[in-house]
Design a protein around this motif. Structure first.
Motif, short mmCIF file in Angstrom:
data_model
loop_
_atom_site.label_atom_id
_atom_site.label_comp_id
_atom_site.label_asym_id
_atom_site.label_seq_id
_atom_site.Cartn_x
_atom_site.Cartn_y
_atom_site.Cartn_z
N ILE A 1 -2.12 9.36 -1.25
CA ILE A 1 -2.39 7.92 -1.05
C ILE A 1 -3.89 7.73 -0.79
O ILE A 1 -4.44 8.34 0.13
CB ILE A 1 -1.58 7.37 0.13
CG1 ILE A 1 -0.08 7.45 -0.18
CG2 ILE A 1 -1.97 5.92 0.43
CD1 ILE A 1 0.81 6.97 0.94
N TRP B 1 0.82 -1.22 0.00
CA TRP B 1 0.00 0.00 0.00
C TRP B 1 0.85 1.27 0.00
O TRP B 1 0.66 2.20 0.78
CB TRP B 1 -1.00 0.01 1.15
CG TRP B 1 -2.21 0.87 0.81
CD1 TRP B 1 -2.53 2.09 1.34
CD2 TRP B 1 -3.22 0.57 -0.15
NE1 TRP B 1 -3.69 2.57 0.75
CE2 TRP B 1 -4.14 1.65 -0.17
CE3 TRP B 1 -3.46 -0.50 -1.02
CZ2 TRP B 1 -5.25 1.69 -0.99
CZ3 TRP B 1 -4.57 -0.46 -1.84
CH2 TRP B 1 -5.46 0.62 -1.83
N GLU B 2 1.78 1.29 -0.92
CA GLU B 2 2.54 2.50 -1.22
C GLU B 2 2.29 2.85 -2.68
O GLU B 2 2.01 1.97 -3.51
CB GLU B 2 4.04 2.27 -0.99
CG GLU B 2 4.39 1.93 0.45
CD GLU B 2 5.83 1.50 0.60
OE1 GLU B 2 6.41 0.99 -0.38
OE2 GLU B 2 6.37 1.65 1.71
#
Length: 294
Positions: free
Chosen positions: A220, A205-206
């Motif tokens: 994000i 989750w980058e």
């Protein structure tokens, strides 16, 4: 070089030109795809074999298709129709979506059935749209071979909405490697109909160092509550294939399977930056589902 592909988009074109397995046609069909999803997630090892329902004519599968409602990861299927005149609105729920099974963009969202049926202009436009899509062979647009043989049908399906009564965001899992998660990515699509946003994310989750068409964003997107379960689901559905995009929707702890896509963006979406076309291509270790005559 489509016969010796190196880049991601070259390998997509290779699949279109040379890997013409009928399995791709079955799973590009949004109705038959439900049978595959329900079968794989129930542990079936025979869902792609020759005696599978996938090989049967769509008109003989109504009972089998309605059985897929037992799969908790699929939106409820309400009805299947040969044409717009077969749709019996009286037995459909208050909200639903009408879709065509063989192409992209063939959908009509009905949030309030009474209002929809009362608005004669909107209703006639919706029916005209579905009729036009039903008569279209999607293969003729981008020559994606697997869309050519799908028998067009309209179907009514559950309208998926979140707590704020909005449509769910889409998470498109690009699965290249079932053993090394860092080689897989998820494409987060938000505000699909008003302020379209697309962000490529890594498995941790980058923000990924590339995007399709769009510039790489800096913000994000919120991490979905059920991300780990979504990855597990995507990997299971991708298990028979060397590369596939698995589209999922998520609403808190509920996950729904949208569709499987075998030729992302019809092989014409540029990578940003361009060097990632070759980097993604290197992650894709090709294996054809079927050998065809050259």
């Amino acid at each position: 070089d489509f016969k010796n592909p190196k880049t991601f988009n070259e390998k997509l074109i290779y699949r279109i030109l040379y890997d013409r397995s009928e399995i791709y046609t079955f799973l590009a069909d949004k109705l038959k795809g439900r049978i595959f999803v329900a079968g794989i997630l129930s542990g079936s090892k025979d869902i792609l074999k020759k005696d599978s329902p996938l090989y049967k004519d769509i008109d003989s599968l109504k009972e089998e298709l309605l059985k897929t409602n037992e799969c908790k990861y699929l939106p409820k299927l309400y009805g299947i129709y040969d044409n717009i005149y077969d749709i019996n609105f009286s037995i459909l729920p208050d909200s639903f979506v009408l879709k065509t099974n063989h192409d992209a963009g063939g959908y009509v969202i009905v949030e309030d059935k009474k209002e929809f049926l009362k608005d004669t202009k909107r209703f006639s436009e919706a029916m005209r749209k579905l009729k036009e899509h039903l008569e279209k062979n999607y293969y003729l647009i981008f020559r994606e071979w697997h869309y050519r043989g799908i028998k067009p049908r309209i179907f009514a399906e559950e309208l998926l909405k979140n707590e704020e009564n909005g449509l769910l965001d889409t998470y498109k899992f690009h699965i290249f490697d079932k053993n090394d998660m860092k080689n897989n990515y998820v494409q987060v699509t938000t505000d699909r109909f008003e302020n379209y946003q697309r962000t490529m994310m890594t498995s941790s989750w980058e923000i990924a160092p590339f995007n399709f068409i769009y510039e790489i964003p800096t913000k994000i997107p919120p991490k979905p509550q059920s991300l780990e379960a979504m990855w597990d689901l995507a990997l299971k559905l991708a298990s028979p294939f060397d590369y596939v995009r698995v589209d999922l929707y998520q609403n808190k702890d509920k996950i729904y399977v949208g569709e499987l896509t075998f030729t992302h963006g019809a092989a014409i979406e540029q990578l940003v930056p361009g060097e990632w076309d070759e980097k993604l291509g290197a992650l894709w270790h090709q294996k054809r589902l079927v050998d065809v005559t050259k």
